[in-house]
Design an enzyme around this catalytic site. Structure first.
Site, PDB file in Angstrom:
ATOM      1  N   ARG A 182       0.857  -1.177   0.000  1.00  0.00           N
ATOM      2  CA  ARG A 182       0.000   0.000   0.000  1.00  0.00           C
ATOM      3  C   ARG A 182       0.900   1.237   0.000  1.00  0.00           C
ATOM      4  O   ARG A 182       1.946   1.247   0.636  1.00  0.00           O
ATOM      5  CB  ARG A 182      -0.909   0.042   1.237  1.00  0.00           C
ATOM      6  CG  ARG A 182      -2.084  -0.910   1.182  1.00  0.00           C
ATOM      7  CD  ARG A 182      -3.135  -0.411   0.191  1.00  0.00           C
ATOM      8  NE  ARG A 182      -4.337  -1.216   0.194  1.00  0.00           N
ATOM      9  CZ  ARG A 182      -4.558  -2.241  -0.602  1.00  0.00           C
ATOM     10  NH1 ARG A 182      -3.620  -2.632  -1.460  1.00  0.00           N
ATOM     11  NH2 ARG A 182      -5.701  -2.901  -0.565  1.00  0.00           N
ATOM     12  N   GLU A 237      -3.296   7.757  -4.903  1.00  0.00           N
ATOM     13  CA  GLU A 237      -3.574   7.253  -6.253  1.00  0.00           C
ATOM     14  C   GLU A 237      -4.831   7.892  -6.843  1.00  0.00           C
ATOM     15  O   GLU A 237      -5.796   8.134  -6.121  1.00  0.00           O
ATOM     16  CB  GLU A 237      -3.740   5.721  -6.188  1.00  0.00           C
ATOM     17  CG  GLU A 237      -2.459   5.028  -5.770  1.00  0.00           C
ATOM     18  CD  GLU A 237      -2.636   3.523  -5.594  1.00  0.00           C
ATOM     19  OE1 GLU A 237      -3.771   3.016  -5.781  1.00  0.00           O
ATOM     20  OE2 GLU A 237      -1.647   2.857  -5.256  1.00  0.00           O
ATOM     21  N   HIS A 266      -0.772   0.388  -9.997  1.00  0.00           N
ATOM     22  CA  HIS A 266      -1.453  -0.489  -9.036  1.00  0.00           C
ATOM     23  C   HIS A 266      -2.082  -1.682  -9.760  1.00  0.00           C
ATOM     24  O   HIS A 266      -3.298  -1.880  -9.734  1.00  0.00           O
ATOM     25  CB  HIS A 266      -2.516   0.284  -8.250  1.00  0.00           C
ATOM     26  CG  HIS A 266      -2.878  -0.387  -6.948  1.00  0.00           C
ATOM     27  ND1 HIS A 266      -3.347   0.288  -5.860  1.00  0.00           N
ATOM     28  CD2 HIS A 266      -2.862  -1.703  -6.563  1.00  0.00           C
ATOM     29  CE1 HIS A 266      -3.583  -0.542  -4.866  1.00  0.00           C
ATOM     30  NE2 HIS A 266      -3.297  -1.761  -5.276  1.00  0.00           N
TER      31      HIS A 266
END
Length: 310
Positions: free
Chosen positions: A229, A258, A276
């Site tokens: 993360r 993000e 991601h």
């Protein structure tokens, strides 16, 4: 499972679920998006995707909620403590994405050491044709790879990297029953590592775990890889370390805000940037979607979850 005709809306969708998961939920449960819901009475299950938040505010809006089914192995977007306080159970999608994420972690380690994406840019920009020389890179064989968080994915990534000839070290809350070398802190692990691979869960307990002290311990010849993360790494400290040459480079699949990536990282050849995509394969996302459905089915049928958390 057929839709309950007495009260057809028993399941609601929160956040950006993949189209096929939305379709499955709509066909199976007539499950609308939260913004299209109307009367929330009788909605007992919320399926959460795309990192959407499921906190007190969302729970307040669904007074009959009894289960939160999260599309993803990480569930730091869900306030689990608040859910437990209200008697709401929570599930995630573990195991089915272990291989995909572990593959990507190992690939990023190979990339940062061998400069694969940097070499691709070197060719595409015409540098090779102009007679410029690509800098020498580093061998994976013999490199010490430190795995920060030796859970399912961390173990799978370590096994892959061992095949490449890397020496595996790790840090977890406690030593595991493995032959790899244990370190009692992230700083100690970083100091021993050529590449530090972050594979811890997100959440308050790991927020900023990889800070300036860890990066300084990694050192000017060390690389950071993060597929966990974005919150686990102090992004400002990482940018500062890269700009000052206090670490050699990084491979990042996750970021603090993000999809926004710090501008300072975008032009650096010593950083590999991915959007991601750790679990973003057709097979893995389908398996995750089916596990979501299994959890919803199990809760509506028997009042239990297949993969509960907490």
């Amino acid at each position: 499972m057929t839709t309950d005709t007495q009260h057809p809306v028993r399941v609601v969708q929160l956040g950006g679920l993949m189209p096929f998961v939305r379709e499955w939920l709509s066909e199976r449960y007539a499950a609308p998006l939260r913004e299209d819901l109307g009367d929330p009475a009788g909605v007992t299950v919320a399926v959460v995707g795309g990192g959407a938040r499921a906190g007190a505010e969302e729970m307040d809006a669904l007074p009959d909620l009894r289960a939160i089914v999260n599309f993803g192995v990480g569930y730091d977007n869900v306030d689990v403590a608040e859910a437990q306080r209200r008697g709401i159970v929570v599930s995630n999608t573990p195991d089915v994405l272990t291989d995909a994420v572990a593959d990507l972690a190992a690939i990023l380690v190979v990339d940062v050491l061998r400069g694969i994406t940097a070499a691709d840019r070197f060719v595409r920009t015409g540098a090779w044709a102009r007679g410029e020389k690509m800098p020498l890179t580093r061998d994976v064989r013999g490199a010490v790879v430190g795995v920060l968080g030796l859970g399912r994915i961390g173990t799978a990534a370590a096994e892959r990297l061992e095949v490449f000839g890397a020496e595996i070290h790790y840090h977890s809350r406690s030593p595991k029953g493995v032959a790899w070398t244990y370190h009692d802190s992230p700083v100690a692990l970083a100091a021993a590592s050529d590449v530090l691979v972050v594979l811890t869960p997100g959440g308050a307990g790991t927020d900023g775990l990889v800070d300036a002290a860890v990066l300084d311990a990694l050192g000017p010849e060390g690389y950071l890889v993060n597929v966990a993360r974005g919150s686990v790494v102090d992004e400002d400290a990482l940018v500062a370390a890269l700009e000052a040459g206090r670490i050699a480079g990084a491979g990042l699949d996750v970021f603090a805000d993000e999809p926004r990536v710090p501008a300072a990282l975008l032009e650096r050849d010593d950083v590999v940037l991915l959007p991601h995509v750790g679990s973003a394969t057709v097979e893995t996302r389908e398996a995750m979607g089916r596990l979501v459905l299994d959890n919803v089915d199990a809760f509506l049928d028997r009042g239990e979850l297949v993969t509960p958390v907490g």
